[in-house]
Write a protein that holds these residues in place. Structure first.
Motif, PDB file in Angstrom:
ATOM      1  N   ASP A   1      52.275 -12.932 -49.122  1.00  0.00           N
ATOM      2  CA  ASP A   1      51.648 -13.820 -50.096  1.00  0.00           C
ATOM      3  C   ASP A   1      50.649 -14.729 -49.381  1.00  0.00           C
ATOM      4  O   ASP A   1      50.232 -14.445 -48.247  1.00  0.00           O
ATOM      5  CB  ASP A   1      52.715 -14.609 -50.861  1.00  0.00           C
ATOM      6  N   LEU A   2      50.253 -15.837 -50.020  1.00  0.00           N
ATOM      7  CA  LEU A   2      49.218 -16.703 -49.458  1.00  0.00           C
ATOM      8  C   LEU A   2      49.594 -17.317 -48.115  1.00  0.00           C
ATOM      9  O   LEU A   2      48.713 -17.713 -47.353  1.00  0.00           O
ATOM     10  CB  LEU A   2      48.890 -17.835 -50.429  1.00  0.00           C
ATOM     11  N   PHE A   3      50.883 -17.392 -47.812  1.00  0.00           N
ATOM     12  CA  PHE A   3      51.281 -18.039 -46.563  1.00  0.00           C
ATOM     13  C   PHE A   3      51.326 -17.087 -45.377  1.00  0.00           C
ATOM     14  O   PHE A   3      51.700 -17.470 -44.276  1.00  0.00           O
ATOM     15  CB  PHE A   3      52.599 -18.786 -46.769  1.00  0.00           C
ATOM     16  N   GLY A   4      50.932 -15.850 -45.601  1.00  0.00           N
ATOM     17  CA  GLY A   4      50.623 -14.970 -44.496  1.00  0.00           C
ATOM     18  C   GLY A   4      51.797 -14.358 -43.763  1.00  0.00           C
ATOM     19  O   GLY A   4      52.961 -14.539 -44.119  1.00  0.00           O
ATOM     20  N   TRP A   5      51.468 -13.623 -42.713  1.00  0.00           N
ATOM     21  CA  TRP A   5      52.448 -12.798 -42.010  1.00  0.00           C
ATOM     22  C   TRP A   5      53.378 -13.605 -41.115  1.00  0.00           C
ATOM     23  O   TRP A   5      54.443 -13.125 -40.739  1.00  0.00           O
ATOM     24  CB  TRP A   5      51.728 -11.734 -41.187  1.00  0.00           C
TER      25      TRP A   5
ATOM     26  N   ASN B   1      59.802 -17.082 -44.266  1.00  0.00           N
ATOM     27  CA  ASN B   1      60.500 -16.455 -45.389  1.00  0.00           C
ATOM     28  C   ASN B   1      60.177 -14.975 -45.517  1.00  0.00           C
ATOM     29  O   ASN B   1      61.061 -14.158 -45.796  1.00  0.00           O
ATOM     30  CB  ASN B   1      60.128 -17.162 -46.696  1.00  0.00           C
ATOM     31  N   ILE B   2      58.910 -14.616 -45.346  1.00  0.00           N
ATOM     32  CA  ILE B   2      58.528 -13.209 -45.506  1.00  0.00           C
ATOM     33  C   ILE B   2      59.145 -12.381 -44.388  1.00  0.00           C
ATOM     34  O   ILE B   2      59.540 -11.222 -44.595  1.00  0.00           O
ATOM     35  CB  ILE B   2      56.996 -13.048 -45.553  1.00  0.00           C
ATOM     36  N   ARG B   3      59.292 -12.959 -43.210  1.00  0.00           N
ATOM     37  CA  ARG B   3      59.919 -12.243 -42.105  1.00  0.00           C
ATOM     38  C   ARG B   3      61.423 -12.098 -42.325  1.00  0.00           C
ATOM     39  O   ARG B   3      62.005 -11.053 -41.988  1.00  0.00           O
ATOM     40  CB  ARG B   3      59.621 -12.954 -40.780  1.00  0.00           C
ATOM     41  N   LEU B   4      62.039 -13.126 -42.894  1.00  0.00           N
ATOM     42  CA  LEU B   4      63.470 -13.036 -43.194  1.00  0.00           C
ATOM     43  C   LEU B   4      63.734 -11.975 -44.261  1.00  0.00           C
ATOM     44  O   LEU B   4      64.715 -11.223 -44.164  1.00  0.00           O
ATOM     45  CB  LEU B   4      63.993 -14.392 -43.648  1.00  0.00           C
ATOM     46  N   LEU B   5      62.873 -11.890 -45.257  1.00  0.00           N
ATOM     47  CA  LEU B   5      63.013 -10.828 -46.250  1.00  0.00           C
ATOM     48  C   LEU B   5      62.855  -9.462 -45.599  1.00  0.00           C
ATOM     49  O   LEU B   5      63.588  -8.516 -45.910  1.00  0.00           O
ATOM     50  CB  LEU B   5      61.988 -11.007 -47.370  1.00  0.00           C
ATOM     51  N   ALA B   6      61.903  -9.337 -44.678  1.00  0.00           N
ATOM     52  CA  ALA B   6      61.725  -8.071 -43.965  1.00  0.00           C
ATOM     53  C   ALA B   6      62.988  -7.709 -43.199  1.00  0.00           C
ATOM     54  O   ALA B   6      63.399  -6.531 -43.166  1.00  0.00           O
ATOM     55  CB  ALA B   6      60.525  -8.172 -43.017  1.00  0.00           C
ATOM     56  N   ASP B   7      63.632  -8.693 -42.583  1.00  0.00           N
ATOM     57  CA  ASP B   7      64.892  -8.438 -41.874  1.00  0.00           C
ATOM     58  C   ASP B   7      65.951  -7.906 -42.834  1.00  0.00           C
ATOM     59  O   ASP B   7      66.705  -6.973 -42.498  1.00  0.00           O
ATOM     60  CB  ASP B   7      65.396  -9.723 -41.214  1.00  0.00           C
ATOM     61  N   HIS B   8      66.032  -8.507 -44.008  1.00  0.00           N
ATOM     62  CA  HIS B   8      66.997  -8.025 -45.000  1.00  0.00           C
ATOM     63  C   HIS B   8      66.726  -6.574 -45.368  1.00  0.00           C
ATOM     64  O   HIS B   8      67.647  -5.741 -45.425  1.00  0.00           O
ATOM     65  CB  HIS B   8      66.940  -8.888 -46.266  1.00  0.00           C
ATOM     66  N   TYR B   9      65.469  -6.241 -45.612  1.00  0.00           N
ATOM     67  CA  TYR B   9      65.142  -4.867 -46.000  1.00  0.00           C
ATOM     68  C   TYR B   9      65.428  -3.886 -44.867  1.00  0.00           C
ATOM     69  O   TYR B   9      65.916  -2.781 -45.103  1.00  0.00           O
ATOM     70  CB  TYR B   9      63.682  -4.768 -46.431  1.00  0.00           C
ATOM     71  N   ALA B  10      65.143  -4.302 -43.639  1.00  0.00           N
ATOM     72  CA  ALA B  10      65.412  -3.424 -42.502  1.00  0.00           C
ATOM     73  C   ALA B  10      66.892  -3.082 -42.413  1.00  0.00           C
ATOM     74  O   ALA B  10      67.274  -1.920 -42.221  1.00  0.00           O
ATOM     75  CB  ALA B  10      64.929  -4.085 -41.211  1.00  0.00           C
ATOM     76  N   GLU B  11      67.730  -4.092 -42.581  1.00  0.00           N
ATOM     77  CA  GLU B  11      69.174  -3.887 -42.445  1.00  0.00           C
ATOM     78  C   GLU B  11      69.780  -3.235 -43.677  1.00  0.00           C
ATOM     79  O   GLU B  11      70.558  -2.278 -43.564  1.00  0.00           O
ATOM     80  CB  GLU B  11      69.856  -5.230 -42.188  1.00  0.00           C
TER      81      GLU B  11
ATOM     82  N   LEU C   1      51.902 -24.772 -43.377  1.00  0.00           N
ATOM     83  CA  LEU C   1      53.168 -24.711 -44.109  1.00  0.00           C
ATOM     84  C   LEU C   1      53.601 -26.058 -44.671  1.00  0.00           C
ATOM     85  O   LEU C   1      54.340 -26.110 -45.660  1.00  0.00           O
ATOM     86  CB  LEU C   1      54.264 -24.163 -43.190  1.00  0.00           C
ATOM     87  N   ASP C   2      53.147 -27.149 -44.065  1.00  0.00           N
ATOM     88  CA  ASP C   2      53.599 -28.445 -44.569  1.00  0.00           C
ATOM     89  C   ASP C   2      53.065 -28.744 -45.966  1.00  0.00           C
ATOM     90  O   ASP C   2      53.584 -29.620 -46.664  1.00  0.00           O
ATOM     91  CB  ASP C   2      53.230 -29.565 -43.596  1.00  0.00           C
ATOM     92  N   ILE C   3      52.060 -27.997 -46.399  1.00  0.00           N
ATOM     93  CA  ILE C   3      51.553 -28.178 -47.757  1.00  0.00           C
ATOM     94  C   ILE C   3      52.603 -27.759 -48.786  1.00  0.00           C
ATOM     95  O   ILE C   3      52.602 -28.238 -49.920  1.00  0.00           O
ATOM     96  CB  ILE C   3      50.250 -27.372 -47.949  1.00  0.00           C
ATOM     97  N   LEU C   4      53.514 -26.890 -48.390  1.00  0.00           N
ATOM     98  CA  LEU C   4      54.541 -26.408 -49.312  1.00  0.00           C
ATOM     99  C   LEU C   4      55.272 -27.551 -50.000  1.00  0.00           C
ATOM    100  O   LEU C   4      55.596 -27.483 -51.182  1.00  0.00           O
ATOM    101  CB  LEU C   4      55.563 -25.559 -48.551  1.00  0.00           C
TER     102      LEU C   4
END
Length: 247
Positions: A43-47, A51-61, A80-83
């Protein structure tokens, strides 16, 4: 693109994968399956967004796949602090950012990554969040043969022509409140996709908002439940289409 694409909360776990390159593009990779791969379009917050990396970990496992999250913003990362600081949202020049990362600019890179994975793996899928939603539809278009299935949550910039052109199994996770994936587009998907001769799965999340599936608020039980349900649905989807040898 509205404020809905900026708000959200980071999660606290640490990603388990590593950084490498895919098609000469910096990339986070996690998992070790030599036959099944999933491409994640962020998404807009990039690679680099945890969070996107943690989701990738879930999918991998949970899918048993090797999962790739390439950088599709050319090294640019939104702060990220804009979040958690709505007062700063106006400091971003989002129109200029989106012009630098327009479809015409990023689609060739997305396709190149998918081509590279297709040459290396027996089965491949793709999932896109927000900005990445249009990208997975482009990968699944007629005549491309780049992925075996796609999934998306709260897609942005999705066009009716992209929906009409898809030719692989499609999964959509749609929150009730979403100025990017509008009620009109929801209705269009649910009217058109069942007529295309491809498997179609639609998950509707009442009372939830755009970005819930990747930036769920850990202090909001309903939002976190929805985020987990979206993740679990994607896991089941990918296991079905990437592992079932009878398909």
């Amino acid at each position: 693109m509205g404020d809905c694409c900026l708000k959200g909360f980071r999660w606290t776990a640490q990603p388990r994968g590593r950084e490498t390159a895919l098609a000469n593009i910096p990339c986070y990779v996690t998992g070790s399956n030599a036959e099944v791969a999933i491409l994640v379009i962020h998404d807009l917050f990039g690679w680099t967004f945890p969070n996107i990396r943690l989701l990738a970990d879930h999918y991998a496992e949970e899918v048993d796949a090797t999962v790739y999250v390439p950088d599709f913003f050319g090294g640019e990362v939104l702060p990220l602090d804009i979040l958690q600081d709505k007062s700063r949202w106006g400091s971003l020049n989002l129109p200029a950012f989106l012009e630098r990362n327009a479809k015409a600019v990023r689609e060739p890179q997305i396709i190149e990554c998918a081509v590279t994975l297709r040459a290396q793996y027996r089965r491949t899928g793709a999932i896109g969040y927000c900005f990445g939603g249009w990208g997975v539809f482009r990968l699944g278009a007629k005549g491309r043969n780049l992925v075996d299935c796609i999934s998306t949550a709260h897609p942005s910039f999705l066009e009716k022509s992209e929906i009409e052109s898809v030719n692989v199994p499609v999964q959509i996770m749609a929150p009730e409140f979403d100025p990017m994936f509008t009620d009109e587009l929801k209705l269009f998907c649910n009217s058109v996709l069942p007529t295309l001769g491809v498997a179609y799965e639609y998950h509707y999340f009442p009372q939830l908002e755009h970005a819930f599936a990747v930036r769920g608020n850990p202090n909001d039980p309903a939002e976190m439940k929805g985020m987990r349900k979206a993740k679990d649905a994607a896991v089941v989807w990918f296991r079905q289409w990437l592992h079932d040898t009878n398909i």
